[in-house]
Design an enzyme around this catalytic site. Structure first.
Site, short mmCIF file in Angstrom:
data_model
loop_
_atom_site.label_atom_id
_atom_site.label_comp_id
_atom_site.label_asym_id
_atom_site.label_seq_id
_atom_site.Cartn_x
_atom_site.Cartn_y
_atom_site.Cartn_z
CG ASP A 276 -1.82 1.21 1.28
OD1 ASP A 276 -2.02 1.84 0.21
OD2 ASP A 276 -2.33 1.53 2.37
CE LYS A 283 -0.17 3.35 3.52
NZ LYS A 283 -1.04 3.77 4.63
NE ARG A 357 -12.11 2.91 4.88
CZ ARG A 357 -12.04 3.83 5.83
NH1 ARG A 357 -13.04 4.69 6.00
NH2 ARG A 357 -10.97 3.93 6.59
#
Length: 505
Positions: A276, A283, A357
């Site tokens: 990710d 990030k 999600r």
């Protein structure tokens, strides 16, 4: 071909011996044998004193001379000179109050202490309640585990678990066997979590699932990118759009012998983000360091399914692994995009770093609309808010069915993987309203309550099912080798879910 060390974590050869301790000791060469004795608040118990006598030691003198700590997990090594003694190394293991939690910690410390040895013989936990025996076995197995490493021939590998574990005395052999099997499932989940992401992509995880399915009597189905597009799995496709390795959805099915129409059906959904970056909402560099473990939920679900046959899980279990890599590129999905999930619900993207999600929403909707489960559960390293709320000691559990939530909490208490019930606060639901789609996938400005909001979003895709959500972002990773944990993915939830499934009827 998969590395067999990944899919078959090295474990000890376990046995429960109902023979005299002297006879068991005589079966092993004393030089590389460790004899472990419990030291509790009341000192060395009768079985420990007998063990010490067999090697020419007096329990009172040993305690006065070595002053071993009684705190759970403290280990004091007493070396013995060569001679006629049955063991050369005595380990005095602190067991605290003798509770299940203390025995789990003591077992983990002992497992670490005997790595690389040929044999461990012990009476620790003999005759104790079954929950205590189970905790000792789990701790001892997990303490002996070491994460896989990718080394050159010039580097010394990590010592393996002790080759033989002999538990001498009144132990329940089936309890020990099942506990070790659950611990092995945790080891498998940890192995998968730490595989480098230049090896581990969605197709690689799917290949491991196929291999484990063949080995453990599971039916396996894999959706590739074309099939996901045809099926309308918009969340998986959006998150995986920028990656050179397309997404996958994996379904694994366990059906117990004699299952019929009344056999309960449980569906487990695992988040499987193989790396990710955060996507366009990228990030910071330090935030990416642990992101190879962001597929821990899927790894846990896979390890649970792989253990169902060995543990004779009495209910039907389906595992869904929602696999994608969240990369950055020209095809990246964007904040403000609207995507259509399986079943037709539309979602406005609020932050591309809230990708887990989205892939799980597809899997949950598929489970609700196509599989008709009695219980639907998902597990994911989902939100930093869960870590802020509960730290690294326990995980929030959300449930639409109080009985399911309570059963999961009890299972966590039995395995030492503690859960804390969190509420699905309806007052927060309007924060997910969207001006352009059915729902926004993150709370709007001023929304807050990140873990609760994520759970409320996921609930939208579970229909009216009995549904539970485990957010393991805080407990799913460890920064250190300590206690039951090794650095990297912890596999938190594998033992808990297996215990829950074993108790279900």
């Amino acid at each position: 071909m998969p590395d067999p060390e990944l899919l078959n974590p090295p474990t000890s050869d376990w046995s429960v011996q109902d023979r005299p301790l002297a006879d068991v000791l005589a079966d092993h060469e004393p030089g590389d044998l460790a004899l472990a004795v419990a030291v509790g608040e009341a000192g060395v118990d009768a079985s420990g004193a007998e063990a010490l006598e067999l090697v020419g030691l007096d329990a009172t003198s040993v305690r006065a001379t070595w002053e071993p700590p009684v705190a759970a997990g403290a280990v004091t090594a007493v070396p013995l000179a060569p001679g006629e003694r049955a063991a050369r190394t005595i380990l005095l293991v602190g067991v605290g109050t003798g509770s299940a939690a203390d025995l789990r910690s003591a077992g983990a410390a002992l497992g670490r202490a005997v790595r690389g040895r040929s044999a461990l013989v012990t009476t620790i936990g003999a005759g104790e309640p079954l929950a205590t025996q189970s905790a000792l076995a789990e701790g001892l197995a997990l303490g002996g585990y070491a994460s896989p490493r990718w080394l050159s021939d010039r580097t010394t590998p990590t010592p393996a678990p002790v080759a033989v574990v002999a538990l001498v005395g009144p132990y329940d052999g089936d309890v020990v066997r099942r506990s070790v099997r659950r611990a092995t499932a945790t080891m498998l989940a940890r192995n998968l979590a730490v595989v480098p992401s230049n090896t581990k992509n969605p197709a690689w995880v799917a290949a491991q699932a196929r291999t484990l399915g063949r080995r453990h009597g599971l039916d396996v189905t894999v959706w590739n990118e074309r099939e996901l597009r045809a099926g309308g799995f918009g969340g998986l496709l959006a998150v995986g759009a920028a990656s050179a390795t397309p997404p996958r959805l994996v379904r694994l099915d366990w059906t117990p012998e004699g299952a019929g129409a009344r056999t309960p059906h449980v569906v487990l959904v695992g988040k499987g983000i193989t790396f990710d970056t955060g996507g366009l909402d990228i990030k910071p560099a330090e935030g990416m360091l642990a992101m190879k473990t962001d597929m821990s939920g899927a790894g846990i679900v896979l390890s649970v399914l792989a253990a169902c046959r060995d543990l004779a899980v009495p209910v039907r279990v389906t595992g869904l692994l929602a696999l994608a890599e969240n990369a950055v590129g020209a095809a990246s999905y964007r904040p403000g995009d609207v995507i259509t999930h399986y079943g037709g619900r539309t979602v406005e993207i609020g932050n591309t770093d809230a990708e887990g999600r989205l892939v799980m929403a597809d899997a949950l909707a598929y489970a609700d609309l196509e599989l008709e489960p009695d219980v639907l559960l998902d597990i994911a390293t989902l939100t930093g808010a869960a870590r802020v709320a509960l730290g690294r000691s326990m995980a929030p559990v959300y449930a639409t069915d109080d009985a399911v939530g309570e059963a999961l909490v009890r299972a966590g208490e039995a395995t030492g993987e503690r859960l804390w019930p969190f509420p699905l606060v309806e007052d927060y639901r309007p924060n997910l309203d969207s001006d352009v789609a059915d729902i926004n996938h993150i709370a709007g400005i001023g929304g807050g309550a990140g873990s609760i909001s994520a759970a409320l979003f996921l609930r939208e895709f579970a229909g009216s099912r009995s549904w539970a959500h485990l957010d393991i972002a805080g407990v799913g990773r460890s920064d250190v080798d300590s206690g039951l944990h090794t650095k990297g993915g912890t596999g938190f939830g594998a033992r808990l879910l297996l215990h829950w499934l074993e108790e279900m009827r």
